[in-house]
Design a protein around this motif. Structure first.
Motif, mmCIF file in Angstrom:
data_model
loop_
_atom_site.group_PDB
_atom_site.id
_atom_site.type_symbol
_atom_site.label_atom_id
_atom_site.label_comp_id
_atom_site.label_asym_id
_atom_site.label_seq_id
_atom_site.Cartn_x
_atom_site.Cartn_y
_atom_site.Cartn_z
ATOM 1 N N ASN B 50 31.132 89.200 41.686
ATOM 2 C CA ASN B 50 30.283 89.365 42.874
ATOM 3 C C ASN B 50 28.894 89.882 42.510
ATOM 4 O OD1 ASN B 50 32.118 88.398 44.718
ATOM 5 N ND2 ASN B 50 32.993 90.401 45.169
ATOM 6 N N LEU B 55 26.465 88.858 45.389
ATOM 7 C CA LEU B 55 27.164 89.311 46.598
ATOM 8 C C LEU B 55 27.285 90.829 46.622
ATOM 9 C CD1 LEU B 55 30.008 86.653 46.959
ATOM 10 C CD2 LEU B 55 27.969 86.888 48.353
ATOM 11 N N LEU B 56 27.203 91.431 45.450
ATOM 12 C CA LEU B 56 27.160 92.891 45.365
ATOM 13 C C LEU B 56 25.866 93.272 44.670
ATOM 14 C CD1 LEU B 56 30.666 94.220 44.199
ATOM 15 C CD2 LEU B 56 29.420 94.896 46.233
ATOM 16 N N GLN B 57 25.271 94.356 45.121
ATOM 17 C CA GLN B 57 24.006 94.766 44.515
ATOM 18 C C GLN B 57 24.234 95.423 43.151
ATOM 19 O OE1 GLN B 57 21.615 96.988 47.319
ATOM 20 N NE2 GLN B 57 20.606 95.095 47.858
ATOM 21 N N ASN B 75 16.090 83.031 45.617
ATOM 22 C CA ASN B 75 16.924 81.967 46.186
ATOM 23 C C ASN B 75 17.063 80.780 45.236
ATOM 24 O OD1 ASN B 75 17.494 83.308 48.503
ATOM 25 N ND2 ASN B 75 15.809 82.428 49.676
ATOM 26 N N PHE B 78 20.146 80.104 43.068
ATOM 27 C CA PHE B 78 21.379 79.526 43.600
ATOM 28 C C PHE B 78 21.392 77.999 43.516
ATOM 29 C CE2 PHE B 78 21.101 83.723 45.527
ATOM 30 C CZ PHE B 78 22.330 84.233 45.140
ATOM 31 N N MET B 83 29.777 78.260 43.437
ATOM 32 C CA MET B 83 30.762 79.345 43.546
ATOM 33 C C MET B 83 31.943 78.873 44.376
ATOM 34 S SD MET B 83 31.341 82.759 43.233
ATOM 35 C CE MET B 83 32.750 83.662 43.843
ATOM 36 N N PHE B 85 35.313 80.174 45.972
ATOM 37 C CA PHE B 85 35.948 81.455 46.287
ATOM 38 C C PHE B 85 37.475 81.348 46.262
ATOM 39 C CE2 PHE B 85 31.772 81.514 48.128
ATOM 40 C CZ PHE B 85 31.334 82.813 47.944
ATOM 41 N N ASN B 89 36.590 79.516 52.450
ATOM 42 C CA ASN B 89 35.690 79.961 53.529
ATOM 43 C C ASN B 89 34.815 78.792 53.979
ATOM 44 O OD1 ASN B 89 34.294 79.853 51.160
ATOM 45 N ND2 ASN B 89 33.574 81.950 51.208
#
Lengths: 371, 287
Positions: B50, B55-57, B75, B78, B83, B85, B89
């Protein structure tokens, strides 16, 4: 371009969701309530039931006096239902009240018991003094009882009462404005709660649905910004809010409101409230966890309603609650000569505040994407 | 060779205290490599992943992905990342095809045809059904397909075969191999040692937030595995099972003796599995 793609996708998704139709149906229900349930002017006249147990001459004199105060100076024959029986009565309608003169003490007692309304038995005693017997219901205040006593003894203190009454200052809170009828008066309330504040709940519902499906994470690993995602949600909600507000306003108010100002204010106030909703949702995992905070926010937002319907109660702290400003702004927007400066300043304030909260919410979302 | 991922002294604490979910983790992944990040639940695999995908700092340490510093995520990064998951989702109210059509518009690079991806993962014929009506495995395949939409240079796969039946899992593994052959770097997070063994060029064992070991599965087996031959044979009319080491303690001589003098029922060479090596190295199971 990506923002547009996100917006159009959200529009398609919301058209497939229940929330969208719930909002539309709610707007239609509110409109139907306004048109068919809420009268243009509520009948706020009190009803008085009186039995005159007096000699015929006195009765005729009493009735003659009532007729002089009657609006159309015509005695109406009415029927009053009480306890399964129907009683005949003469109805006099004055500016303040509707007075029913009943034919018997039995009728008076039946109405007093079954309708739980005060009733008056007027008779003469052996000294030919007129005696008023009030059948109260127990909920009347001491002030009312005192008022009745003062009224029946007014001759004793005539000068004092008259002087006091003449010195009571009366000023209108809405000088220079044409008062709304009761139906129109409800429009700002419906617009505030259905148009603007509803955005808070709807955006929370959308976001928590996406959180449960992990959609935000998937969006976050694309070359599009998270704020695109958030703003496209707000865009859809604002659009829905404009549609529902027009459903409520147009049939009732016609062309009277300033619709350009209405759209502007719906956009800015909706943006503010939806951003607030975003910020709140960023702190919680699901809608159940967020209930406490949502409940507090809505309780605070409801407070200005009291002030709206009771204008004499407007403490300064109520005036800083956003829904107070919304109520007043919607009121100005639908008024004939509404204060557009107030609306524009309020719109600007909501836009600036909304932007600040949106930036904060965006920052929070980026920080909590993996939750 | 070009480094696609560079991680130095990475730390992460969810409560901002000394209780680190990721504790001083460092590794590098070369271009075109399939790198397996292996460990039990709660080991720090997902936390690390992540952080790598933003997704996590990032709290502490240096992380570079596809040449981008994760401290200042752009951006554009990306466009190079895909990715998939572990928890699927996708938009349940959109069809499989609509999901992919929407996501392809969120990238600035040339994207793949959604139908091509749908065919690759075996969802053709189901592309116009709402994803909400898909089975768990179908949703997982759609999530997997979506991760390829932007032709990623680095492909993050989180438990890519979990919950899939063996035939579909084999198809997914084939796709991973094919993409890797095209030069895609793969970061595979899993607790499934079999898929790691089959696919990975190198693996890292992570336990309690710390990397215990990084090497290729082959080298690990050579280093940690005991070379054994399992034999079932008849001795005086009875079936006997025995294991013989081919490297130590006269096992070879005993094995030759059994082959010469007894009737052999079955005989298998036995290598240590990655799972056994993991347990041997970390002292922990994978569950």
């Amino acid at each position: 371009m990506k923002l547009w793609h996100s917006f159009s996708k959200e529009l398609i998704l919301s058209s497939k969701s229940w929330y969208f139709y719930i909002e539309l149906v709610m707007a239609i229900i509110l409109l139907l309530i306004l048109l068919f349930v809420v009268p243009e002017d509520f009948d706020s006249k009190g009803k008085e039931y009186i039995y005159l147990d007096l000699p015929q001459v006195v009765q005729e004199r009493y009735a003659k006096n009532l007729l002089e105060e009657d609006l159309d100076e015509i005695t109406e024959q009415a029927e009053v239902k009480a306890g399964g029986s129907v009683f005949k009565a003469r109805l006099y309608e004055t500016e303040e009240s509707k007075i029913y003169l009943l034919d018997s003490l039995d009728a008076l007692m039946a109405i007093s018991k079954s309708e739980s309304v005060p009733a008056v038995h007027v008779r003469a005693n052996e000294d030919n003094q007129v005696i008023h017997t009030y059948y109260l219901q127990g909920y009347e205040t001491v002030k009312l009882k005192n008022l009745l006593m003062v009224y029946h003894n007014r001759l004793a203190a005539h000068d004092v009462i008259e002087e006091y009454a003449e010195n009571i200052p009366i000023r209108s809170l809405y000088q220079g404005e044409e008062a709304f009828n009761d139906r129109e008066n409800l429009i700002p309330v419906f617009l505030t709660f259905n148009g603007s504040l509803m955005s808070l709940f709807i955006i929370a519902a959308y976001i928590f649905l996406d959180k449960s499906e992990g959609i935000i994470k998937a969006y976050a690993v694309t070359a599009s910004s998270v704020w695109h995602y958030l703003l496209s949600k707000i865009g859809v909600i604002t659009l829905t809010s404009i549609v529902t507000s027009f459903i409520i306003t147009v049939p009732v108010m016609g062309l009277q409101p300033n619709y350009a100002a209405l759209v502007l204010f719906l956009v800015t106030s909706g943006f503010f409230v939806a951003s607030l909703g975003l910020l709140l949702t960023s702190y919680y995992k699901d809608i159940v966890e967020s209930f406490g905070a949502m409940y507090i926010v809505i309780l605070i937002m409801v407070m200005p309603n009291i002030s709206y319907f009771t204008p004499s109660w407007s403490p300064d702290w109520v005036k800083i609650i956003p829904s107070y400003v919304m109520l007043q702004s919607f009121k100005e927007i639908i008024s004939v000569n509404g204060n557009m400066s107030y609306v524009l300043v309020a719109s600007l304030a909501f836009a600036v505040l909304g932007l600040d909260i949106f930036v904060l919410a965006n920052h929070r979302f980026k920080k909590t994407l993996s939750l | 060779m070009k480094k696609m991922i560079k991680v130095e002294n990475l730390y992460h604490s969810y409560n901002n205290d000394d209780n680190y979910a990721v504790n001083d983790v460092s590794f590098e992944i070369r271009k075109g490599e399939i790198f397996g990040f292996l460990g039990p639940s709660g080991a720090g695999k997902s936390t690390t992943q992540n952080i790598l995908v933003g997704l996590l700092q990032l709290q502490r340490g240096e992380v570079e992905v596809a040449g981008y510093d994760i401290k200042h995520i752009k951006n554009k990064m990306f466009n190079k990342i895909g990715m998939s998951f572990e928890q699927s989702n996708v938009y349940g109210k959109m069809t499989g095809l609509e999901n992919l059509e929407f996501y392809r518009k969120l990238f600035d690079v040339e994207t793949r045809e959604p139908m091509e991806l749908i065919r690759m993962v075996g969802l053709d014929g189901k592309e116009n059904i709402k994803a909400g009506e898909y089975s768990k495995g179908m949703k997982h395949r759609l999530t997997f397909a979506r991760s390829m939409i932007n032709n990623p240079e680095i492909w993050f796969l989180d438990e890519p075969t979990t919950g899939l039946d063996p035939a579909i899992a084999a198809n997914i593994k084939d796709i991973i191999r094919q993409e890797n052959e095209k030069g895609v770097t793969v970061f595979l997070t899993t607790h499934n040692m079999h898929i790691a063994d089959e696919l990975c060029d190198r693996v890292a064992f992570i336990v309690d937030g710390k990397i215990r070991l990084i090497d290729s599965p082959k080298k690990l087996k050579l280093e940690y595995g005991e070379k054994l031959v399992d034999v079932e044979y008849f001795r005086e009319g009875e079936l006997v099972k025995d294991s013989f080491s081919t490297v130590a303690g006269g096992g070879k001589d005993r094995l030759v003796d059994v082959i010469r003098n007894h009737e052999i029922q079955t005989m298998h060479t036995k290598e240590a599995t990655l799972e056994e090596i993991f347990i041997s190295v970390t002292g922990r199971g994978l569950v």
